[in-house]
Write an enzyme that holds these catalytic residues in place. Structure first.
Site, mmCIF file in Angstrom:
data_model
loop_
_atom_site.group_PDB
_atom_site.id
_atom_site.type_symbol
_atom_site.label_atom_id
_atom_site.label_comp_id
_atom_site.label_asym_id
_atom_site.label_seq_id
_atom_site.Cartn_x
_atom_site.Cartn_y
_atom_site.Cartn_z
ATOM 1 C CD GLU A 108 -35.554 23.785 -26.793
ATOM 2 O OE1 GLU A 108 -35.308 23.180 -25.707
ATOM 3 O OE2 GLU A 108 -36.258 24.648 -26.677
ATOM 4 C CE LYS A 159 -43.288 24.053 -20.728
ATOM 5 N NZ LYS A 159 -41.799 23.679 -21.172
ATOM 6 N NE ARG A 219 -41.898 29.033 -20.485
ATOM 7 C CZ ARG A 219 -41.216 28.370 -19.879
ATOM 8 N NH1 ARG A 219 -39.781 28.232 -20.006
ATOM 9 N NH2 ARG A 219 -41.555 27.374 -18.915
HETATM 10 C C1 PLP Z 1 -40.474 23.630 -20.935
HETATM 11 C C2 PLP Z 1 -39.478 23.487 -21.954
HETATM 12 C C3 PLP Z 1 -37.977 23.545 -21.696
HETATM 13 C C4 PLP Z 1 -37.735 24.111 -20.127
HETATM 14 O O1 PLP Z 1 -38.094 25.113 -19.533
HETATM 15 P P1 PLP Z 1 -38.051 25.259 -18.071
HETATM 16 O O2 PLP Z 1 -38.815 26.762 -17.998
HETATM 17 O O3 PLP Z 1 -36.617 25.451 -17.618
HETATM 18 O O4 PLP Z 1 -38.921 24.430 -17.582
HETATM 19 C C5 PLP Z 1 -37.133 23.688 -22.620
HETATM 20 N N1 PLP Z 1 -37.400 23.241 -23.644
HETATM 21 C C6 PLP Z 1 -38.650 23.080 -24.197
HETATM 22 C C7 PLP Z 1 -38.936 22.631 -25.582
HETATM 23 C C8 PLP Z 1 -39.910 23.149 -23.352
HETATM 24 O O5 PLP Z 1 -41.126 23.025 -23.805
#
Ligand code: PLP
Length: 339
Positions: free
Chosen positions: A219, A183, A81
């Site tokens: 989200e 991210k 990722r």
């Molecule tokens: C990091 C994140 C998540 C959760 O991802 P995980 O891999 O399960 O920790 C969900 N939504 C957003 C916007 C994120 O930045």
């Protein structure tokens, strides 16, 4: 213990641990990287990370196993990722091998901060890549920094799985073809005001709808959404502006393979919530936050209960947490032992 940490009362706050990993990219390549005691980052005032948001990050946890060994949960997924986030922001990728090696070095160097088995705590790892070096115009940085630091964190819910209420936000967290799936810090900066407004109204956080039509859930704050339908399916939204949560895809796998549920990635319409008996928010930090109810305009929809977690959510939680701490057999490749 040698660090005199109150394991039972750890939250999710910065604690300076002993060593962090730092590697620099210059002239087309990453250097070998090294551990340092210095928790300050010294960068040019012209760094693109400071002005143009050229940065991304990751979050994953190391858990103490019942047998004393140390489990990293799916670090290859975080590496992949982060490579996708780097590609979106025109930053050089960190190979999976380098990413995992950095995480392992940081865990080994800070073992005294790893919460003991049974406390519900974990060592949270925060890898990040930032654009650095002298620069002024809008372009990709001349140099980059990749670092991983760690912080001991506590169980998110001290008293078990407690549902929280959420409110639909009038804001968007990402654009339809923007950076929602990466991210990156910019998404978070944009979410601070909507999150504050939700909290001022006594909600845990806000729910973002799809930015194009504002009809579908995307989200929950900085977590992914899932629900259990009346006919027993595990349903989670699909959209190019959702951040692909590793926790969410792990739960989807467990729902299908361990709980025998049908699973669906599709639309969750905000005006059709009575199709679902349970709902939750998921991510590395909290694992699962059961969703008690959702406020949408003047409507307040309650799922299973505002005070108790539903049975399917509970089973998913127990299965995932059991795998992370070594009490439940993990699917192949999910646990990396830090030797
Ligand atoms: C990091 C994140 C998540 C959760 O991802 P995980 O891999 O399960 O920790 C969900 N939504 C957003 C916007 C994120 O930045």
């Amino acid at each position: 213990m040698s660090k005199n940490i109150d394991w039972q009362n750890l939250g999710f706050s910065y604690i300076k641990t002993d060593l962090r990993y730092v590697s620099h990219w210059k002239d087309g390549a990453w250097d070998g990287g090294a551990l340092t005691e210095d928790n300050r980052v010294h960068i040019s005032e012209g760094s693109t990370a400071l002005h143009y948001g050229q940065q991304c990050f990751e979050g994953l946890k190391a858990y103490r196993d019942r047998d004393g060994s140390v489990n990293l949960f799916r670090p290859d997924q975080n590496a992949a990722r982060m490579q996708a986030s780097c590609a979106r922001l025109l930053m050089p990728p960190v190979s999976t091998e380098k990413f995992i090696d950095a995480c392992e070095q940081v865990v080994r160097a800070n073992l005294d901060y790893l919460p003991p088995y049974g406390t519900g705590g974990a060592l949270y790892l925060r890898p990040y890549v930032i654009g650095v070096g002298d620069n002024l115009g809008v372009r990709s940085a001349p140099e980059f920094l990749f670092s991983v630091f760690c912080v001991p964190v506590g169980a998110y819910f001290k008293g078990g799985l407690t549902p929280a209420n959420f409110i639909v936000s009038p804001y968007d967290r990402a654009a339809p073809n923007g950076t929602g799936a990466a991210k990156v810090g910019g998404n978070y900066a944009a979410s601070l005001l909507p999150g504050l407004e939700a909290k001022e109204r006594s909600f845990a956080d806000c729910i973002y709808l799809d930015p194009e039509t504002h009809t579908r859930i995307e989200e929950v704050g900085a977590a992914n959404f899932f629900a259990i339908s009346r006919d027993g399916r595990f349903v989670t939204p699909k959209s190019p502006s959702i951040l692909p949560s590793i926790t969410k895809y792990s739960l989807l796998h467990l729902a299908r393979e361990r709980l025998g549920l049908e699973v669906e990635e599709g639309d969750v319409f905000i005006d059709q919530l009575d199709r679902y008996t349970e709902a939750g928010a998921c991510g590395t930090a909290a694992v699962i936050t059961p969703i008690g109810g959702i406020q949408n305009g003047n409507d307040f929809h309650v799922f299973y209960s505002e005070t108790e977690v539903g049975p399917v959510t509970r089973r998913l939680y127990d299965e995932l947490v059991g795998i992370q701490s070594g009490d439940v057999e993990a699917p192949a490749g999910w646990i990396l032992k830090v030797e």
